[in-house]
Design an enzyme around this catalytic site. Structure first.
Site, PDB file in Angstrom:
ATOM      1  N   LYS A 148      -4.565 -16.887   1.857  1.00 42.25           N
ATOM      2  CA  LYS A 148      -4.870 -15.462   1.956  1.00 42.25           C
ATOM      3  C   LYS A 148      -5.602 -15.111   3.247  1.00 42.25           C
ATOM      4  CE  LYS A 148      -4.342 -13.987  -2.778  1.00 42.25           C
ATOM      5  NZ  LYS A 148      -4.961 -13.356  -3.962  1.00 42.25           N
TER       6      LYS A 148
ATOM      7  N   ARG B 202      -4.153 -21.161  -8.540  1.00 42.24           N
ATOM      8  CA  ARG B 202      -2.811 -20.621  -8.273  1.00 42.24           C
ATOM      9  C   ARG B 202      -2.515 -20.830  -6.791  1.00 42.24           C
ATOM     10  NH1 ARG B 202      -0.583 -15.727  -6.486  1.00 42.24           N
ATOM     11  NH2 ARG B 202       1.383 -15.162  -7.514  1.00 42.24           N
TER      12      ARG B 202
END
Length: 296
Positions: free
Chosen positions: A244, A278
């Site tokens: 991210k 995740r």
């Protein structure tokens, strides 16, 4: 090499069961994901043309093959997403989402009948169809706010559910940085109570702080530094920070160069009590978590 997966708990006396159920996650089909393995890994399967990292690479047959590879690499859960939730992504109707999702879901059910499959959606229609086809978990970035009918589907099917602090709180990106910890904690407390009152059993719910959703980089790092804020809520914690933008902000890296940072952060967060992760890079993360577990 045998890789233990999160598994079902059975044949226990009451005291042993009570101890083992700390953090158990009940999902559709009578299955129970438990922390018998040292950690849990959710593999990301983006079936979209516009996801921030691998959009367009895994549509159709390529998506099926990628899911099979992640399962072979040791993913405990396969998380299928057919609508991008990256910043600035355009919403799509559930019909388009299902068109991308259903062929892959159907083939996975045929080829991996034992696999635990999550579907990343906030659409009630998509969730109902996917759960009817055997998906076990709904991973919802909106906490049932984008499509309120989703709550009815959750109460009807009682699947596993990921409650994420994200798109449901539109003001959070402007929240005072000093208040972001309190913001997330209060959100979890209120939403957990609301979901349970509405008829979704608490043992179906996992919590995700929503790293990268409506938060500044500084807010993201403050949350990551304090996972203890949510550990006493009694529910499994899922961290989704794979590749991210916070790593781009910190290190000046493009998404395709953030794997090492993701692996390092994941191992550190596991050591702080985060069980579920995740990720895009299942094999690399499992190696890092296996080393971390051995060192513990």
């Amino acid at each position: 090499m045998h890789r233990p997966r999160a598994c079902r708990v059975e044949n226990m006396n009451s005291n042993a069961y009570k101890a083992a159920t700390q953090g158990l996650w009940h999902v559709l089909g009578g299955r129970v994901l438990s922390p018998h393995a040292p950690f849990g890994v959710m593999g990301i399967v983006n079936l979209t043309p516009d996801s921030f990292y691998d959009g367009g690479r895994h549509q159709g047959v390529a998506g099926l093959n990628h899911a099979l590879q992640l399962w072979k690499a040791g993913a405990d859960i396969l998380d299928l997403g057919a609508e991008s939730t990256r910043p600035g992504a355009q919403p799509i109707p559930p019909e388009m989402e299902l068109e991308r999702l259903l062929p892959v879901l159907a083939r996975l059910q045929q080829q991996l009948p034992a696999a635990i499959i999550a579907v990343d959606t906030y659409h009630a229609a998509t969730a109902a169809t996917a759960l009817g086809m055997g998906a076990a978990i709904i991973n919802d970035v909106s906490a049932c706010t984008r499509d309120p009918a989703l709550l009815d589907i959750l109460v009807q099917f009682k699947p596993g559910y990921v409650l994420m602090h994200g798109l449901a709180d539109t003001a959070q990106g402007n929240a005072d940085t000093n208040d972001i910890r309190r913001n997330v904690r209060e959100f979890f407390e209120k939403k957990l109570a609301y979901l349970v009152r509405s008829g979704l059993p608490e043992d179906r719910i996992a919590l995700d702080p929503g790293i990268g959703f409506g938060k500044t980089a500084q807010q993201n790092f403050i949350l990551l530094a304090h996972p203890e804020d949510w550990l006493d809520l009694g529910r499994p914690l899922l961290m989704g920070l794979s590749r991210k933008s916070l790593f781009g902000t910190l290190l000046g890296l493009a998404p395709n160069a953030r794997a090492t940072a993701t692996v390092a952060a994941t191992a550190l967060l596991w050591a702080r009590g985060i069980f579920w992760h995740r990720v895009h890079d299942v094999d690399a993360v499992r190696q890092a978590l296996t080393v971390a577990a051995a060192l513990r």
